[in-house]
Design a protein around this motif. Structure first.
Motif, PDB file in Angstrom:
ATOM      1  N   SER A   1       0.826  -1.212   0.000  1.00 16.68           N
ATOM      2  CA  SER A   1       0.000   0.000   0.000  1.00 16.68           C
ATOM      3  C   SER A   1       0.857   1.258   0.000  1.00 16.68           C
ATOM      4  CB  SER A   1      -0.891   0.036   1.244  1.00 16.68           C
ATOM      5  OG  SER A   1      -1.806  -1.028   1.216  1.00 16.68           O
ATOM      6  N   LEU A   2       2.079   1.139   0.483  1.00 16.34           N
ATOM      7  CA  LEU A   2       2.922   2.328   0.647  1.00 16.34           C
ATOM      8  C   LEU A   2       3.903   2.524  -0.503  1.00 16.34           C
ATOM      9  CD1 LEU A   2       3.641   2.031   4.480  1.00 16.34           C
ATOM     10  CD2 LEU A   2       1.990   3.519   3.333  1.00 16.34           C
TER      11      LEU A   2
ATOM     12  N   ARG B   1      -6.081  11.873   7.561  1.00 11.38           N
ATOM     13  CA  ARG B   1      -5.614  10.491   7.443  1.00 11.38           C
ATOM     14  C   ARG B   1      -6.411   9.587   8.388  1.00 11.38           C
ATOM     15  NH1 ARG B   1      -1.257  11.994   4.538  1.00 11.38           N
ATOM     16  NH2 ARG B   1      -0.118  13.832   5.275  1.00 11.38           N
ATOM     17  N   LEU B   2      -6.982   8.532   7.808  1.00  6.71           N
ATOM     18  CA  LEU B   2      -7.775   7.569   8.576  1.00  6.71           C
ATOM     19  C   LEU B   2      -7.116   6.201   8.481  1.00  6.71           C
ATOM     20  CD1 LEU B   2     -11.367   8.474   7.255  1.00  6.71           C
ATOM     21  CD2 LEU B   2     -10.258   9.343   9.332  1.00  6.71           C
TER      22      LEU B   2
ATOM     23  N   MET C   1      -2.535   4.600   6.637  1.00  3.69           N
ATOM     24  CA  MET C   1      -3.369   5.782   6.783  1.00  3.69           C
ATOM     25  C   MET C   1      -3.896   6.174   5.406  1.00  3.69           C
ATOM     26  SD  MET C   1      -3.150   6.042  10.037  1.00  3.69           S
ATOM     27  CE  MET C   1      -4.138   7.518  10.337  1.00  3.69           C
ATOM     28  N   LYS C   2      -5.194   5.918   5.162  1.00  6.39           N
ATOM     29  CA  LYS C   2      -5.847   6.418   3.950  1.00  6.39           C
ATOM     30  C   LYS C   2      -5.827   7.942   4.051  1.00  6.39           C
ATOM     31  CE  LYS C   2      -6.825   2.528   2.113  1.00  6.39           C
ATOM     32  NZ  LYS C   2      -6.199   2.206   0.809  1.00  6.39           N
TER      33      LYS C   2
ATOM     34  N   ASP D   1      -1.593   6.447   0.209  1.00 10.03           N
ATOM     35  CA  ASP D   1      -1.620   5.974   1.597  1.00 10.03           C
ATOM     36  C   ASP D   1      -0.308   6.333   2.285  1.00 10.03           C
ATOM     37  OD1 ASP D   1      -3.994   4.826   0.819  1.00 10.03           O
ATOM     38  OD2 ASP D   1      -3.222   2.764   0.768  1.00 10.03           O
ATOM     39  N   HIS D   2      -0.414   6.683   3.553  1.00  4.29           N
ATOM     40  CA  HIS D   2       0.765   7.022   4.340  1.00  4.29           C
ATOM     41  C   HIS D   2       0.959   5.983   5.449  1.00  4.29           C
ATOM     42  CE1 HIS D   2       0.843  10.726   2.164  1.00  4.29           C
ATOM     43  NE2 HIS D   2       1.684  11.335   2.993  1.00  4.29           N
ATOM     44  N   PRO D   3       2.203   5.829   5.907  1.00  6.29           N
ATOM     45  CA  PRO D   3       2.434   4.897   7.020  1.00  6.29           C
ATOM     46  C   PRO D   3       1.832   5.436   8.319  1.00  6.29           C
ATOM     47  CG  PRO D   3       4.485   6.016   6.433  1.00  6.29           C
ATOM     48  CD  PRO D   3       3.457   6.427   5.418  1.00  6.29           C
ATOM     49  N   VAL D   4       1.473   4.531   9.211  1.00  4.06           N
ATOM     50  CA  VAL D   4       0.926   4.948  10.506  1.00  4.06           C
ATOM     51  C   VAL D   4       1.952   5.801  11.269  1.00  4.06           C
ATOM     52  CG1 VAL D   4       0.066   4.120  12.735  1.00  4.06           C
ATOM     53  CG2 VAL D   4      -0.629   2.971  10.636  1.00  4.06           C
ATOM     54  N   ALA D   5       3.222   5.519  11.032  1.00  2.00           N
ATOM     55  CA  ALA D   5       4.277   6.290  11.713  1.00  2.00           C
ATOM     56  C   ALA D   5       4.220   7.775  11.348  1.00  2.00           C
ATOM     57  CB  ALA D   5       5.653   5.722  11.361  1.00  2.00           C
ATOM     58  N   TYR D   6       3.541   8.094  10.242  1.00  2.00           N
ATOM     59  CA  TYR D   6       3.422   9.499   9.830  1.00  2.00           C
ATOM     60  C   TYR D   6       2.587  10.305  10.814  1.00  2.00           C
ATOM     61  CZ  TYR D   6       4.129  13.009   6.212  1.00  2.00           C
ATOM     62  OH  TYR D   6       4.566  14.107   5.513  1.00  2.00           O
TER      63      TYR D   6
END
Ligand code: MN
Length: 404
Positions: A22-23, A68-69, A75-76, A99-104
């Motif tokens: 996804s990333l 971001r969800l 994270m969409k 999509d972004h990483p949750v760490a973002y």
């Protein structure tokens, strides 16, 4: 001390395959040697029961808010040019982005100019969210995925600033940039006529305004910078002979005495004495030094304060006052010197052939060989520093300047 708030540097397991997939676009767009944004290499899922959300205010080429969800461990993300509204009559355009990483979710700071999304990022809101409609047997994550795939997600924010029910409604499909509308449902959190993004101008994480984040300002560093403690330490006049085993000896360096503050990918030089008002000119007049320091600042996670002598093309560093979260002024000189040498090992690894940042050499000198030492250093004057000296502001008897 970095305001680029990141998860603690504990060992994390690698991100699962579907998360990495996804990333792909996120990673393709960014050079993680240059930007401080997280690479998404590591598994970022909060692991909590609730899905998380963040909203980041982003002063890129155009100011916008990134919603971001969390869905399926990533994270969409949507860029919302005008930001969220609490007014149910207001519909806000939301362009879906990669999509972004949750760490973002903990990223706040400055993406270097020239990089993708270059500009300042503020954490504007954070919390958890839940889909409003969950079918029997579905998890919240399943429900969020299903609703987004269907083009309409009704959900409730449990944020620090945003609360209540919202909807994301897809108005145009697109390979990578589907268009959506973000709107507030009528509920007790709805406020007709209120413009929340105009009213709330600070970071939910650090309380800083955009200008403060952009300037790399940081309360702790500000405090240090303004304190007397961080005025440069000067040598008093001394004379030979010196007792053996007590002093380290350096050649008296030439140039403008400066303290260099490196934090959040930015650099600030503060000159000692009356010229301190002209500090920005110092950097402009030494572009190579500026570039070298910026490079170091961008690669470091924590702040750094160095003491040195600036000439047009070089900064000769003689001491270190702060490294990451640690103020070192109370440490003995010999300990600070060891820290400084370690920092330079790291700097040397990154720097090109041009020696713009120099580590000032020193010698341990005994009473007998002090003149030889001075000769070896090629100096007309030496600074003798007690190896146990803490860093004091202003003239100190712990450091001696001896003319030869
Ligand atoms: Mn953005």
């Amino acid at each position: 001390m970095s305001s680029t708030r990141k998860a603690p540097a504990r060992k994390k397991k690698s991100a699962p395959k579907h998360v990495r997939a996804s990333l792909t676009e996120y990673r393709r767009k960014r050079d993680f040697d240059v930007t401080d944004e997280p690479s998404g290499d590591q598994s970022g899922s909060g692991g909590g029961k609730s899905l998380v959300f963040v909203i980041q205010k982003h002063a890129a080429s155009h100011l916008h808010f990134d919603l971001r969800l969390e869905v399926d461990g990533v994270m969409k993300s949507w860029a919302v040019p005008k930001g969220p509204s609490v007014d149910p009559d207001v519909k806000r355009l939301a362009m879906q982005v990669e999509d972004h990483p949750v760490a973002y979710n903990t990223f706040e700071g400055t993406i270097p100019q020239g990089e993708y999304g270059g500009g300042t990022v503020m954490l504007w809101d954070r919390g958890t969210y839940a889909p409003d409609e969950i079918n029997a047997g579905e998890s919240e994550n399943d429900a969020a995925r299903r609703a987004l795939n269907a083009g309409k997600l009704a959900f409730t924010f449990h944020g620090e600033r945003l609360h209540g029910s919202y909807a994301l409604v897809r108005t145009r499909r697109g390979e990578s940039h589907a268009q959506w509308l973000l709107l507030k449902h009528k509920d007790r959190y709805a406020k007709a006529g209120r413009d929340i993004v105009e009213q709330v101008m600070t970071s939910v994480d650090t309380g800083r305004r955009m200008e403060e984040i952009a300037a790399g300002e940081n309360d702790e560093l500000e405090t240090l910078e303004s304190s007397d403690m961080l005025a440069p330490m000067d040598a008093s006049k001394g004379k030979l002979p010196l007792p053996a085993g007590v002093y380290a000896v350096e050649a008296a360096a030439t140039g403008d005495r400066v303290l260099a503050f490196l934090a959040n990918g930015t650099v600030k030089l503060v000159a000692s004495g009356k010229r301190s008002r002209k500090t920005s000119a110092l950097l402009t007049n030494s572009p190579d030094v500026q570039a070298a320091l910026l490079k170091v600042a961008r690669h470091r996670k924590g702040a750094l304060v160095l003491d040195g002598y600036l000439e047009r093309d070089t900064l000769t560093v003689v001491d270190i006052l702060l490294e990451d979260d640690a103020t070192l002024v109370e440490e003995p000189w010999i300990e600070r010197r060891q820290r400084l040498e370690n920092v330079f090992t790291d700097i040397t690894k990154r720097s090109s052939s041009a020696p713009t940042l120099l580590l000032h050499p020193w010698l341990a000198a005994t009473a007998d060989d002090i003149n030889d030492a001075a000769k070896e250093l090629g100096a007309h004057a030496i600074i003798a520093k007690r190896i146990d000296s803490s860093y004091e502001s202003g003239a100190s008897k712990l450091w001696l300047r001896i003319s030869l």
